[in-house]
Scaffold this motif. Structure first.
Motif, mmCIF file in Angstrom:
data_model
loop_
_atom_site.group_PDB
_atom_site.id
_atom_site.type_symbol
_atom_site.label_atom_id
_atom_site.label_comp_id
_atom_site.label_asym_id
_atom_site.label_seq_id
_atom_site.Cartn_x
_atom_site.Cartn_y
_atom_site.Cartn_z
ATOM 1 N N ALA A 8 35.413 35.049 51.636
ATOM 2 C CA ALA A 8 34.699 34.175 52.572
ATOM 3 C C ALA A 8 34.187 34.994 53.762
ATOM 4 O O ALA A 8 33.044 34.824 54.215
ATOM 5 C CB ALA A 8 35.632 33.058 53.046
ATOM 6 N N ALA B 105 31.198 36.900 52.773
ATOM 7 C CA ALA B 105 30.026 36.030 52.676
ATOM 8 C C ALA B 105 29.482 35.692 54.066
ATOM 9 O O ALA B 105 28.276 35.710 54.294
ATOM 10 C CB ALA B 105 30.386 34.751 51.914
ATOM 11 N N VAL C 56 28.227 30.442 46.758
ATOM 12 C CA VAL C 56 28.300 31.405 45.653
ATOM 13 C C VAL C 56 26.924 31.535 45.007
ATOM 14 O O VAL C 56 26.292 30.518 44.697
ATOM 15 C CB VAL C 56 29.324 30.936 44.607
ATOM 16 C CG1 VAL C 56 29.338 31.882 43.408
ATOM 17 C CG2 VAL C 56 30.713 30.851 45.234
ATOM 18 N N PRO C 57 26.442 32.756 44.815
ATOM 19 C CA PRO C 57 25.115 32.928 44.208
ATOM 20 C C PRO C 57 25.043 32.274 42.829
ATOM 21 O O PRO C 57 26.006 32.312 42.073
ATOM 22 C CB PRO C 57 24.976 34.457 44.073
ATOM 23 C CG PRO C 57 25.993 35.028 44.984
ATOM 24 C CD PRO C 57 27.069 34.031 45.153
ATOM 25 N N LEU D 158 32.350 32.830 37.377
ATOM 26 C CA LEU D 158 32.968 33.337 38.598
ATOM 27 C C LEU D 158 34.360 33.922 38.387
ATOM 28 O O LEU D 158 34.731 34.936 38.985
ATOM 29 C CB LEU D 158 33.045 32.167 39.579
ATOM 30 C CG LEU D 158 33.167 32.474 41.044
ATOM 31 C CD1 LEU D 158 32.053 33.385 41.492
ATOM 32 C CD2 LEU D 158 33.104 31.172 41.828
ATOM 33 N N LYS E 238 28.675 42.293 44.553
ATOM 34 C CA LYS E 238 28.801 43.291 45.618
ATOM 35 C C LYS E 238 28.500 44.676 45.086
ATOM 36 O O LYS E 238 28.679 44.948 43.898
ATOM 37 C CB LYS E 238 30.218 43.233 46.189
ATOM 38 C CG LYS E 238 30.457 41.890 46.870
ATOM 39 C CD LYS E 238 31.893 41.692 47.267
ATOM 40 C CE LYS E 238 32.074 40.236 47.671
ATOM 41 N NZ LYS E 238 33.476 39.879 47.812
ATOM 42 N N GLY F 192 33.127 45.771 45.917
ATOM 43 C CA GLY F 192 33.788 44.718 45.122
ATOM 44 C C GLY F 192 34.057 45.202 43.709
ATOM 45 O O GLY F 192 33.300 46.012 43.168
ATOM 46 N N GLY G 94 38.888 40.181 41.730
ATOM 47 C CA GLY G 94 39.642 39.321 42.656
ATOM 48 C C GLY G 94 39.882 37.918 42.130
ATOM 49 O O GLY G 94 41.027 37.484 41.976
ATOM 50 N N ALA H 112 30.801 28.090 50.378
ATOM 51 C CA ALA H 112 31.675 28.010 49.204
ATOM 52 C C ALA H 112 32.958 27.273 49.561
ATOM 53 O O ALA H 112 33.464 27.376 50.679
ATOM 54 C CB ALA H 112 31.991 29.406 48.700
ATOM 55 N N PHE I 242 36.693 26.717 47.738
ATOM 56 C CA PHE I 242 37.604 26.956 46.614
ATOM 57 C C PHE I 242 38.822 26.054 46.761
ATOM 58 O O PHE I 242 39.389 25.933 47.847
ATOM 59 C CB PHE I 242 38.047 28.422 46.582
ATOM 60 C CG PHE I 242 36.969 29.342 46.087
ATOM 61 C CD1 PHE I 242 36.831 29.599 44.736
ATOM 62 C CD2 PHE I 242 36.063 29.940 46.978
ATOM 63 C CE1 PHE I 242 35.831 30.428 44.262
ATOM 64 C CE2 PHE I 242 35.059 30.764 46.516
ATOM 65 C CZ PHE I 242 34.933 31.020 45.162
HETATM 66 P P1 ADP Z 1 34.654 40.788 44.254
HETATM 67 O O1 ADP Z 1 35.012 40.111 45.511
HETATM 68 O O2 ADP Z 1 35.308 42.079 44.051
HETATM 69 O O3 ADP Z 1 33.174 40.837 44.008
HETATM 70 P P2 ADP Z 1 35.638 38.384 43.145
HETATM 71 O O4 ADP Z 1 36.050 38.028 41.793
HETATM 72 O O5 ADP Z 1 36.601 38.130 44.232
HETATM 73 O O6 ADP Z 1 35.226 39.883 43.102
HETATM 74 O O7 ADP Z 1 34.295 37.624 43.471
HETATM 75 C C1 ADP Z 1 33.267 37.549 42.527
HETATM 76 C C2 ADP Z 1 31.953 37.151 43.145
HETATM 77 O O8 ADP Z 1 31.962 35.799 43.576
HETATM 78 C C3 ADP Z 1 31.592 37.895 44.406
HETATM 79 O O9 ADP Z 1 30.970 39.116 44.114
HETATM 80 C C4 ADP Z 1 30.657 36.947 45.095
HETATM 81 O O10 ADP Z 1 29.352 37.076 44.617
HETATM 82 C C5 ADP Z 1 31.146 35.585 44.694
HETATM 83 N N1 ADP Z 1 31.947 34.975 45.756
HETATM 84 C C6 ADP Z 1 33.281 34.912 45.825
HETATM 85 N N2 ADP Z 1 33.681 34.219 46.927
HETATM 86 C C7 ADP Z 1 32.534 33.842 47.583
HETATM 87 C C8 ADP Z 1 32.255 33.085 48.770
HETATM 88 N N3 ADP Z 1 33.239 32.619 49.555
HETATM 89 N N4 ADP Z 1 30.944 32.882 49.101
HETATM 90 C C9 ADP Z 1 29.958 33.359 48.332
HETATM 91 N N5 ADP Z 1 30.173 34.057 47.191
HETATM 92 C C10 ADP Z 1 31.420 34.310 46.826
#
Ligand code: ADP
Length: 508
Positions: free
Chosen positions: A415, A418, A449-450, A457, A465, A470, A474, A499, A501
């Motif tokens: 977060a 972002a 989230v894109p 996801l 990233k 990234g 995660g 976003a 969660f």
């Molecule tokens: P990383 O953070 O290493 O890219 P994650 O699995 O944690 O891997 O996240 C995957 C993808 O989800 C991120 O690259 C991002 O594009 C999207 N994402 C995750 N959390 C958010 C958020 N809070 N807002 C926007 N996009 C997010």
């Protein structure tokens, strides 16, 4: 691992054995059945044989007796006829009296040509019966009932009339008895001998091989690897034994192969679990790296301040009060750095004994405040408000504190990333009771989230990233940890704006 399988097998064998004995109790054994069958057969074949032989013997004897009675009667009659011509009636009577008793002659009757009796001697009962007029024209043979029992009368005609000699016939059955008994004894002994011989032959040919097969099968059920088969007996049973052995061998080989496969699967599962553990750990280290990078400012600034104050102190010329003030500020800064590093180290060193024995395991509130302590020194959060709303009475959950921190930290760092990119302003971290468990929500007002990654996801290596920032692991690791604890994690697609969660965890 082998023990439960073995126990299962034994249980199965026992159940089968139980079943077996129950059936056995209900049905007579093969030996008894054979014995009954043979006995029945012997009775069916030897009793008629005995009856036939005995009847034949009796009939033959009785015919013989009749025959001999007839000849005796004829002889007596001839004798009387002869005497009748030459003797007076008194002489004839004494002659006839002398005949009675000899050769079994019981009575004699002499008749005139008109059929009327002229002279009768012997057993009074028979003499009475001989009182009737008789047809004098033909030789006749008839049965009579004397005082000693059955008698046979032979009537022999001649020119002067007729003579009837009555001969005893009652000893036929008594004569036949020993013979019949002998026949009975022979048939009985013969039948018994046949029965015994047939029984032993059938036992050797059928029952014993079957017993061998049954015992062998029982041993296999108890864990033997090879089936014992009969070497003698009827061909079909020997063949059955061989077929069963082939089958058992195949089954044993299959079981062995299966066990081997199960062992392989177990080993693979173990390796997989280890790999998952390593993944979780490396993800944690990645977070540590992210945190450490974000701390550069937070630690760099106080250290610069510390060094400045240190220089001033060393230069001297400060008043006592100023020195005290500097030292206090230096102490505060050092403590702050110490606290930040301690939190980071504690997070980086998972499973340390003091952690796992911690009774705050599964405590969501503690985990959330630990996470806040870890992220608040982050430079990325300097321009972002982190609002925390934790319900005061939360049940403990099935996820350990260590993993709870890892999950929440990941979501908050995402977060923060972002928000930093697109100038979001606020991250909300909340936890409240939900459906007898706990619901944790991490929400930001960033760009959301894109679209490109939304559908996948939580899959590994999905990231928007740049390399180095990234890993895309995660959220995948978060989902792994949460689902292993029986919970779920979702992106709230209906949420407008940034976003959101949502994590649901069952109470422990
Ligand atoms: P990383 O953070 O290493 O890219 P994650 O699995 O944690 O891997 O996240 C995957 C993808 O989800 C991120 O690259 C991002 O594009 C999207 N994402 C995750 N959390 C958010 C958020 N809070 N807002 C926007 N996009 C997010």
């Amino acid at each position: 691992m082998r023990t439960p399988r073995g126990a299962d097998r034994n249980l199965f064998a026992q159940r089968r054995a139980h079943h077996h004995t129950k059936k056995q109790r209900m049905k007579p054994g093969l030996r008894l059945q054979i014995l009954l069958l043979l006995g029945g057969l012997m009775v069916l074949s030897f009793v008629p044989l005995f009856v036939a032989v005995a009847t034949y013997t009796r009939v033959t004897l009785s015919q013989l007796r009749i025959e001999s009675a007839r000849s005796l009667g004829r002889a007596v009659a001839g004798h009387v006829l002869e005497a009748r011509a030459r003797r007076t009636p008194d002489e004839l009577r004494s002659l006839l009296d002398a005949e009675i008793g000899a050769h079994g002659v019981d009575a004699i009757g002499v008749y005139a040509t008109d059929g009327k009796p002229t002279l009768r001697v012997g057993d009074p009962m028979l003499v009475d019966a001989l009182g009737q007029p008789i047809d004098v024209n033909r030789e006749a043979l008839f049965e009579m009932q004397g005082s000693h029992g059955r008698a046979i009368a032979v009537a022999v005609p001649d020119a002067r009339g007729l003579v009837v000699a009555v001969v005893r016939a009652d000893d036929i059955s008594s004569r036949a008895t020993p013979l019949v008994r002998l026949v009975g004894l022979y048939t009985g002994v013969g039948a018994l001998a046949l029965l015994v011989a047939a029984y032993f032959a059938l036992t050797r040919l059928i029952v014993r091989p079957l017993d061998t097969i049954t015992r062998g099968a029982q041993r296999v059920a108890d864990g033997a690897r090879k089936l014992e088969v009969p070497s003698s007996g009827v061909r079909e049973l020997v063949e059955l034994g061989h077929s069963l052995r082939t089958m058992t061998d195949a089954l044993v080989a299959e079981e062995e192969a299966l066990r081997h496969k199960v062992d392989e699967v177990e080993a693979a599962t173990k390796r997989l679990a280890e790999a998952q553990d390593r993944l979780v750990r490396s993800e944690r280290l990645a977070s540590v790296g992210r945190l450490a990078a974000g701390l550069a400012h937070e630690i760099g600034n106080p250290i610069a301040a510390l060094m400045g104050m240190q220089d001033l102190l060393l230069e001297g010329g400060l008043s006592e009060a100023e020195q005290q003030d500097f030292l206090k500020r230096m102490q505060r800064e050092t403590e702050r750095i110490h606290r930040i590093l301690r939190d980071l180290l504690q997070f980086a060193r998972p499973g340390a004994p003091q952690d796992s024995a911690d009774d705050s395991d599964g405590n969501v509130e503690t985990a959330i405040y630990d996470t806040v302590a870890l992220v608040s020194p982050q430079s990325a959060l300097k321009d972002v408000e982190l609002a925390v709303d934790v319900h005061p009475e939360l049940p403990e959950v099935t996820l350990s504190r260590e993993h709870l921190v890892q999950v929440v930290l990941n979501l908050v760092l995402n977060a923060a990333d972002a928000c930093a990119d697109k100038k979001g302003e606020r991250i909300t971290l909340s936890a409240a009771p939900h459906d007898s468990g706990v619901r944790i929500v991490v929400e930001d007002d960033g760009p959301g989230v894109p679209e490109t990654v939304r559908g996948k996801l939580f899959e590994p290596f999905v990231t928007t990233k740049e390399v180095g920032k990234g890993t895309g692991l995660g959220l995948a690791v978060c989902r792994g940890l949460i689902e292993a604890a029986g919970g779920s994690i979702q992106l709230d697609e209906a949420h407008p704006g940034g976003a959101r969660f949502v994590i649901d965890l069952p109470a422990s």
